[in-house]
Write an enzyme that holds these catalytic residues in place. Sequence first.
Site, PDB file in Angstrom:
ATOM      1  N   ASP A 124     129.958   5.500   1.939  1.00 12.73           N
ATOM      2  CA  ASP A 124     129.153   6.657   1.382  1.00 12.73           C
ATOM      3  C   ASP A 124     128.733   6.216  -0.261  1.00 12.73           C
ATOM      4  O   ASP A 124     129.671   5.871  -0.891  1.00 12.73           O
ATOM      5  CB  ASP A 124     129.996   7.873   1.727  1.00 12.73           C
ATOM      6  CG  ASP A 124     131.203   7.985   1.550  1.00 12.73           C
ATOM      7  OD1 ASP A 124     131.833   7.190   0.975  1.00 12.73           O
ATOM      8  OD2 ASP A 124     131.933   8.558   2.310  1.00 12.73           O
ATOM      9  N   ASN A 168     139.530  17.897   7.530  1.00  7.92           N
ATOM     10  CA  ASN A 168     138.850  18.300   8.412  1.00  7.92           C
ATOM     11  C   ASN A 168     138.377  17.463   9.608  1.00  7.92           C
ATOM     12  O   ASN A 168     137.499  17.584  10.466  1.00  7.92           O
ATOM     13  CB  ASN A 168     137.486  19.120   7.847  1.00  7.92           C
ATOM     14  CG  ASN A 168     136.538  17.933   7.214  1.00  7.92           C
ATOM     15  OD1 ASN A 168     136.935  16.745   7.124  1.00  7.92           O
ATOM     16  ND2 ASN A 168     135.393  18.461   6.642  1.00  7.92           N
ATOM     17  N   HIS A 181     136.694  14.398   8.993  1.00  8.35           N
ATOM     18  CA  HIS A 181     135.512  13.684   8.901  1.00  8.35           C
ATOM     19  C   HIS A 181     136.038  12.212   8.569  1.00  8.35           C
ATOM     20  O   HIS A 181     137.012  11.971   8.062  1.00  8.35           O
ATOM     21  CB  HIS A 181     134.799  14.320   7.636  1.00  8.35           C
ATOM     22  CG  HIS A 181     135.332  14.071   6.277  1.00  8.35           C
ATOM     23  ND1 HIS A 181     134.681  14.904   5.187  1.00  8.35           N
ATOM     24  CD2 HIS A 181     136.307  13.186   5.687  1.00  8.35           C
ATOM     25  CE1 HIS A 181     135.588  14.252   4.077  1.00  8.35           C
ATOM     26  NE2 HIS A 181     136.292  13.414   4.294  1.00  8.35           N
ATOM     27  N   GLU A 208     130.713  14.956   8.333  1.00  7.87           N
ATOM     28  CA  GLU A 208     131.478  16.243   8.428  1.00  7.87           C
ATOM     29  C   GLU A 208     131.372  16.766   9.886  1.00  7.87           C
ATOM     30  O   GLU A 208     130.615  16.346  10.807  1.00  7.87           O
ATOM     31  CB  GLU A 208     130.939  17.192   7.760  1.00  7.87           C
ATOM     32  CG  GLU A 208     130.706  16.778   6.098  1.00  7.87           C
ATOM     33  CD  GLU A 208     132.114  17.013   5.386  1.00  7.87           C
ATOM     34  OE1 GLU A 208     132.922  16.668   5.908  1.00  7.87           O
ATOM     35  OE2 GLU A 208     132.135  17.414   4.079  1.00  7.87           O
TER      36      GLU A 208
END
Length: 265
Positions: free
Chosen positions: A67, A137, A139, A144
């Site tokens: 990313d 979380n 990811h 996400e």
Amino acid sequence: MQVIILENPDEVAEHASQWVIEFISKKAKPVLGLATGSTPINLYKKLVKSHQEFDIDFSHVTTFNLDEYHNINANNEQSYRTFMTKNLFDKVNINDKNTHLPTCHQDENPRQQGFVFEEKIKKAGGIDLQILGIGANGHIGFNEPSSSFASRTRLKTLTKQTLEDNSRLFKTGEYQPTMAMTMGISTILDAQYVLLMATGKNKANAVNEMISGPLSAKCPASALQLHEHAIVILDKEAASKLPDQDYYLWANTEHQKINQAYGLF
Ligand code: PGA
């Protein structure tokens, strides 16, 4: 899924570096998928050390990062290009031309940029080994919760939790990007091998959901349950919520005999 539980973050990085070194030593044109964040920093330190002390060669290696922030200049202190340059690219003999991040600037079409990045991966012959961290979380990359398992490289809006988790890396008042280009879950699943590292207590819930939970867009990392060769390397704290720790420890001892006889992959 091969779940490897080790004593501490240093052992996690050491074990991960053995995998990377095995790939780049054995393959004629190895293609690595790379990650940023706090977790892989120790892995990159080990790789730099093995280049300096044991002449591990990176000149034939091609890399694709997971990313990059939206609309950020490569030379910005906060760009993932800068992170990679500082932590790895400038310290080993990799050819800069063979290093790729999924960039997208203000005046560029993110859909087109995503497509171009995917095409570059294809042209390189696909990713042999994808390095991953995991967010608190669940990811992977910046996929996400709610990301489709069929997703490919695209622009994502970061969640409040991710922005909060990453705010430690920004100075007070400094602009923190809220969007990023990220490989999709399907892009990640296309890699021949995926190697996810997780350390620390704050990852224990996400790790448990990834390994023991249902396949769910709520925990994007659970998609790795579908991968043929997923290696998950954990320290004790990150593994602390797993119900089957004894099994993983025992299975790993058995696995080591196979690895010693036949290599890691
Ligand atoms: P971290 O991030 O290594 O900084 O904890 C991991 C991730 O968000 O993928």
